[in-house]
Design a protein around this motif. Structure first.
Motif, PDB file in Angstrom:
ATOM      1  N   VAL A 205       1.121  -1.507   0.257  1.00 28.51           N
ATOM      2  CA  VAL A 205      -0.349   0.178  -0.077  1.00 28.51           C
ATOM      3  C   VAL A 205       0.747   1.386   0.277  1.00 28.51           C
ATOM      4  CG1 VAL A 205      -1.436   1.097   1.702  1.00 28.51           C
ATOM      5  CG2 VAL A 205      -1.891  -1.162   1.461  1.00 28.51           C
ATOM      6  N   SER A 206       0.747   2.503  -0.778  1.00 25.49           N
ATOM      7  CA  SER A 206       1.750   3.297  -0.985  1.00 25.49           C
ATOM      8  C   SER A 206       0.883   4.169  -0.165  1.00 25.49           C
ATOM      9  CB  SER A 206       1.652   3.795  -2.718  1.00 25.49           C
ATOM     10  OG  SER A 206       2.030   5.517  -2.499  1.00 25.49           O
ATOM     11  N   VAL A 207       1.502   5.633   0.425  1.00 28.62           N
ATOM     12  CA  VAL A 207       1.417   6.202   1.516  1.00 28.62           C
ATOM     13  C   VAL A 207       1.784   7.659   0.659  1.00 28.62           C
ATOM     14  CG1 VAL A 207       1.856   4.500   3.584  1.00 28.62           C
ATOM     15  CG2 VAL A 207       3.666   6.312   3.424  1.00 28.62           C
ATOM     16  N   ARG A 208       1.870   7.662   0.287  1.00 26.51           N
ATOM     17  CA  ARG A 208       2.543   8.947  -0.686  1.00 26.51           C
ATOM     18  C   ARG A 208       0.313   9.162  -2.071  1.00 26.51           C
ATOM     19  NH1 ARG A 208       8.246  10.133  -3.281  1.00 26.51           N
ATOM     20  NH2 ARG A 208       8.546  10.047  -1.527  1.00 26.51           N
ATOM     21  N   PRO A 209       0.289   9.941  -1.507  1.00 23.39           N
ATOM     22  CA  PRO A 209      -1.220   9.838  -2.410  1.00 23.39           C
ATOM     23  C   PRO A 209      -1.141  10.562  -3.909  1.00 23.39           C
ATOM     24  CG  PRO A 209      -1.657  11.218  -0.408  1.00 23.39           C
ATOM     25  CD  PRO A 209      -0.121  10.711  -0.442  1.00 23.39           C
ATOM     26  N   LYS A 210      -1.677   9.503  -4.617  1.00 19.93           N
ATOM     27  CA  LYS A 210      -1.962   9.863  -6.142  1.00 19.93           C
ATOM     28  C   LYS A 210      -2.296  10.128  -6.979  1.00 19.93           C
ATOM     29  CE  LYS A 210       2.062   6.731  -6.341  1.00 19.93           C
ATOM     30  NZ  LYS A 210       2.267   6.833  -4.927  1.00 19.93           N
ATOM     31  N   LEU A 211      -2.212  11.124  -8.036  1.00 20.54           N
ATOM     32  CA  LEU A 211      -3.594  11.162  -8.524  1.00 20.54           C
ATOM     33  C   LEU A 211      -5.025  10.420  -9.143  1.00 20.54           C
ATOM     34  CD1 LEU A 211      -2.233  13.462 -11.595  1.00 20.54           C
ATOM     35  CD2 LEU A 211      -4.214  14.097  -9.984  1.00 20.54           C
ATOM     36  N   GLY A 212      -6.270  10.267  -8.580  1.00 20.42           N
ATOM     37  CA  GLY A 212      -7.619   9.686  -8.935  1.00 20.42           C
ATOM     38  C   GLY A 212      -6.913   8.306  -8.471  1.00 20.42           C
ATOM     39  N   TRP A 213      -6.844   8.915  -6.428  1.00 22.08           N
ATOM     40  CA  TRP A 213      -6.746   7.744  -6.017  1.00 22.08           C
ATOM     41  C   TRP A 213      -7.985   7.803  -5.174  1.00 22.08           C
ATOM     42  CZ3 TRP A 213      -2.760   7.453  -0.908  1.00 22.08           C
ATOM     43  CH2 TRP A 213      -1.981   6.250  -1.123  1.00 22.08           C
ATOM     44  N   SER A 214      -8.852   7.040  -4.974  1.00 23.79           N
ATOM     45  CA  SER A 214     -10.818   6.413  -4.738  1.00 23.79           C
ATOM     46  C   SER A 214     -10.396   6.303  -2.836  1.00 23.79           C
ATOM     47  CB  SER A 214     -10.902   4.426  -5.205  1.00 23.79           C
ATOM     48  OG  SER A 214     -10.114   4.384  -4.133  1.00 23.79           O
ATOM     49  N   ASP A 215     -11.318   6.589  -2.458  1.00 29.19           N
ATOM     50  CA  ASP A 215     -11.398   6.822  -0.941  1.00 29.19           C
ATOM     51  C   ASP A 215     -10.625   5.334  -0.634  1.00 29.19           C
ATOM     52  OD1 ASP A 215     -13.395   8.753  -1.341  1.00 29.19           O
ATOM     53  OD2 ASP A 215     -14.999   7.707  -1.300  1.00 29.19           O
ATOM     54  N   GLU A 216     -11.030   4.595  -1.320  1.00 25.07           N
ATOM     55  CA  GLU A 216     -10.788   3.229  -0.896  1.00 25.07           C
ATOM     56  C   GLU A 216      -8.880   3.868  -0.649  1.00 25.07           C
ATOM     57  OE1 GLU A 216     -12.648   2.864  -3.031  1.00 25.07           O
ATOM     58  OE2 GLU A 216     -14.714   2.344  -1.121  1.00 25.07           O
ATOM     59  N   ASP A 217      -8.297   3.703  -1.471  1.00 20.71           N
ATOM     60  CA  ASP A 217      -7.115   4.343  -1.846  1.00 20.71           C
ATOM     61  C   ASP A 217      -6.305   4.815  -0.182  1.00 20.71           C
ATOM     62  OD1 ASP A 217      -6.616   2.525  -3.692  1.00 20.71           O
ATOM     63  OD2 ASP A 217      -6.566   4.473  -5.209  1.00 20.71           O
ATOM     64  N   TYR A 218      -7.305   5.898  -0.527  1.00 23.55           N
ATOM     65  CA  TYR A 218      -6.628   6.908   1.255  1.00 23.55           C
ATOM     66  C   TYR A 218      -6.986   6.136   2.245  1.00 23.55           C
ATOM     67  CZ  TYR A 218      -6.030  11.512  -1.058  1.00 23.55           C
ATOM     68  OH  TYR A 218      -5.756  12.094  -1.981  1.00 23.55           O
ATOM     69  N   SER A 219      -7.435   5.280   2.383  1.00 24.28           N
ATOM     70  CA  SER A 219      -8.256   4.579   3.443  1.00 24.28           C
ATOM     71  C   SER A 219      -7.099   3.856   4.112  1.00 24.28           C
ATOM     72  CB  SER A 219      -9.667   4.007   3.664  1.00 24.28           C
ATOM     73  OG  SER A 219     -10.150   2.966   4.581  1.00 24.28           O
ATOM     74  N   ALA A 220      -6.864   2.725   3.194  1.00 26.18           N
ATOM     75  CA  ALA A 220      -5.523   2.402   3.289  1.00 26.18           C
ATOM     76  C   ALA A 220      -4.499   2.776   3.827  1.00 26.18           C
ATOM     77  CB  ALA A 220      -5.388   0.980   1.730  1.00 26.18           C
ATOM     78  N   ALA A 221      -4.476   3.677   2.901  1.00 25.62           N
ATOM     79  CA  ALA A 221      -2.706   4.680   2.961  1.00 25.62           C
ATOM     80  C   ALA A 221      -3.296   4.862   4.602  1.00 25.62           C
ATOM     81  CB  ALA A 221      -2.818   5.819   2.432  1.00 25.62           C
ATOM     82  N   ALA A 222      -4.181   5.704   4.724  1.00 23.89           N
ATOM     83  CA  ALA A 222      -4.279   6.078   6.025  1.00 23.89           C
ATOM     84  C   ALA A 222      -4.373   4.488   7.390  1.00 23.89           C
ATOM     85  CB  ALA A 222      -5.980   6.866   6.276  1.00 23.89           C
ATOM     86  N   ASP A 223      -4.298   3.667   7.177  1.00 23.55           N
ATOM     87  CA  ASP A 223      -4.697   2.566   8.025  1.00 23.55           C
ATOM     88  C   ASP A 223      -2.875   2.322   8.170  1.00 23.55           C
ATOM     89  OD1 ASP A 223      -7.398   2.261   8.776  1.00 23.55           O
ATOM     90  OD2 ASP A 223      -7.821   0.837   7.567  1.00 23.55           O
ATOM     91  N   ARG A 224      -2.226   2.384   7.243  1.00 23.65           N
ATOM     92  CA  ARG A 224      -1.085   1.928   7.033  1.00 23.65           C
ATOM     93  C   ARG A 224      -0.495   3.292   7.595  1.00 23.65           C
ATOM     94  NH1 ARG A 224       3.417   2.300   2.204  1.00 23.65           N
ATOM     95  NH2 ARG A 224       5.005   0.858   3.995  1.00 23.65           N
ATOM     96  N   LYS A 225      -0.044   3.956   7.431  1.00 20.85           N
ATOM     97  CA  LYS A 225      -0.286   5.630   8.145  1.00 20.85           C
ATOM     98  C   LYS A 225      -0.386   4.776   9.971  1.00 20.85           C
ATOM     99  CE  LYS A 225       2.490   8.472   5.977  1.00 20.85           C
ATOM    100  NZ  LYS A 225       3.869   8.415   6.571  1.00 20.85           N
ATOM    101  N   LEU A 226      -1.636   4.642  10.134  1.00 19.34           N
ATOM    102  CA  LEU A 226      -1.259   4.829  11.997  1.00 19.34           C
ATOM    103  C   LEU A 226      -1.221   3.709  11.957  1.00 19.34           C
ATOM    104  CD1 LEU A 226      -5.702   5.693  11.326  1.00 19.34           C
ATOM    105  CD2 LEU A 226      -3.924   6.913  12.846  1.00 19.34           C
ATOM    106  N   GLY A 227      -0.800   2.423  11.541  1.00 19.24           N
ATOM    107  CA  GLY A 227      -0.371   1.321  11.797  1.00 19.24           C
ATOM    108  C   GLY A 227       1.379   1.451  12.302  1.00 19.24           C
ATOM    109  N   GLY A 228       1.768   2.308  11.494  1.00 18.01           N
ATOM    110  CA  GLY A 228       3.360   2.318  11.080  1.00 18.01           C
ATOM    111  C   GLY A 228       3.855   3.474  12.627  1.00 18.01           C
TER     112      GLY A 228
END
Ligand SMILES: C[S@@+](CC[C@H](N)C(=O)[O-])C[C@H]1O[C@@H](n2cnc3c(N)ncnc32)[C@H](O)[C@@H]1O
Length: 326
Positions: free
Chosen positions: A19-42
């Motif tokens: 899962v990338s934590v660097r938001p890209k153009l065209g990211w869906s809500d799910e992408d943001y949610s997965a990245a946020a989970d990864r950030k929180l976990g880390g």
């Protein structure tokens, strides 16, 4: 045919997918949610390990070097720290425009998952969080300013590394803790996408001239130049060199963990000849370890002297302001 054999290597962005934590153009809500989970976990992991090593966040002065999006800094700022500072050569959180909006979008998502409906702006204003554009090799902090310093995925890029290590040792107080999550270069993706060509581990096997020749033949000169320039921005150290450099500092190494990547191990089984053509000093283990996690304690040479831990002199004015829309 290429200079190291002849096998074609299916270069793909799916190498060791994560899962990338660097938001890209065209990211869906799910992408943001997965990245946020990864950030929180880390972030949670770093803070709880810090406590396990005897650190305390209550009243602590904390620094992240190469903070990127700054989201980890925001999260540490939610603890009762005395201050947390994030430094980087660029701070997308405060940029106007598309990249800044995406970064703030991820920051909002992370805060929402922490049940904080506050805007990023409010968290920045209400907590002792500071950001500064600052070079890790030349920090504007007095000696012994911080109780805890951490970096994640930044050491690969910070140059010259020796200078940064000296600076880190200077700004952390004796007895203070340091954590680095290092992405080593010779791992399959350590060269970033810029170094991925149609030879597995080309960056660990070809000399710069061979790499450039191969990239020029397969993709043209302009792309080859771009790739070679990209590689020059990365610290090309082996696991052994990382250990030697960090071990040379005034630190007690509390923990040194090298993370094996099963994907890279499988790939190496498919391309065993990669092991026979490595650049000098590079070992097979460099190809399959995707991370080094290291906990350090700055040695206390002044154990019997009075300590003078002054306040971190990064005042409100040095934090950039969010764009109006933020
Ligand atoms: C791969 S990013 C990691 C960002 C963040 N720590 C994370 O985990 O998402 C590496 C960061 O190091 C920063 N960096 C590179 N050289 C630096 C330097 N000399 N001083 C401060 N930051 C630097 C880059 O600007 C970039 O934001």
């Amino acid at each position: 045919m290429h200079p190291k054999g002849g096998e074609r290597f299916p270069r793909t962005g799916a190498l060791c997918p994560r899962v990338s934590v660097r938001p890209k153009l065209g990211w869906s809500d799910e992408d943001y949610s997965a990245a946020a989970d990864r950030k929180l976990g880390g972030s949670h992991k770093i803070c709880s390990e810090f406590l396990q090593w005897g650190g305390t966040l209550d009243g602590a002065q904390v620094l992240e070097v190469g903070c990127g999006s700054g989201i980890d800094v925001l999260l540490v700022g939610l603890y009762p720290v005395r201050s947390v500072v994030g430094i980087d050569l660029e701070l997308p959180l405060f940029e106007p425009g598309e990249r800044g909006e995406r970064t703030r979008g991820l920051a909002r998502e992370v805060l929402e998952k922490r049940q904080l409906r506050d805007h990023v702006r409010e968290v920045l204003e209400s907590r002792p969080i500071r950001f500064a554009i600052m070079d890790a090799t030349l920090m504007g902090f007095p000696d012994d300013s911080f109780d805890f310093l951490w970096s994640r995925a930044a050491m690969l890029e910070i140059m010259p590394l020796e200078k940064a290590l000296t600076e880190m040792a200077r700004v952390v107080r004796p007895g203070g803790l340091i954590y680095h999550n290092i992405h080593p270069y010779f791992w399959i993706r350590g060269c970033y996408k810029t170094g991925l060509v149609d030879i597995p581990w080309a960056h660990a096997r070809l000399s710069p001239a061979e790499f450039r020749r191969f990239a020029t033949e397969s993709e043209g000169e302009a792309t080859a130049i771009r790739r070679c320039q990209g590689l020059k921005t990365l610290n090309q150290f082996t696991l052994r060199q990382w250990r030697k450099m960090i071990g040379a500092g005034p630190f007690e190494i509390l923990e040194w963990k090298e993370d094996r990547c099963s994907f890279a191990e499988r790939l190496l089984e498919e391309h065993p000849d990669a092991k026979d053509s490595l650049l000098e000093g590079v070992e097979p283990r460099d190809l399959i370890h995707g991370g080094i996690k290291v906990w350090l304690r700055k040695k206390d040479h002044r154990a019997n002297e009075d300590e003078d831990v002054s306040s971190v002199p990064v005042d409100d004015r040095s934090s950039p302001k969010l764009p109006v829309k933020g």
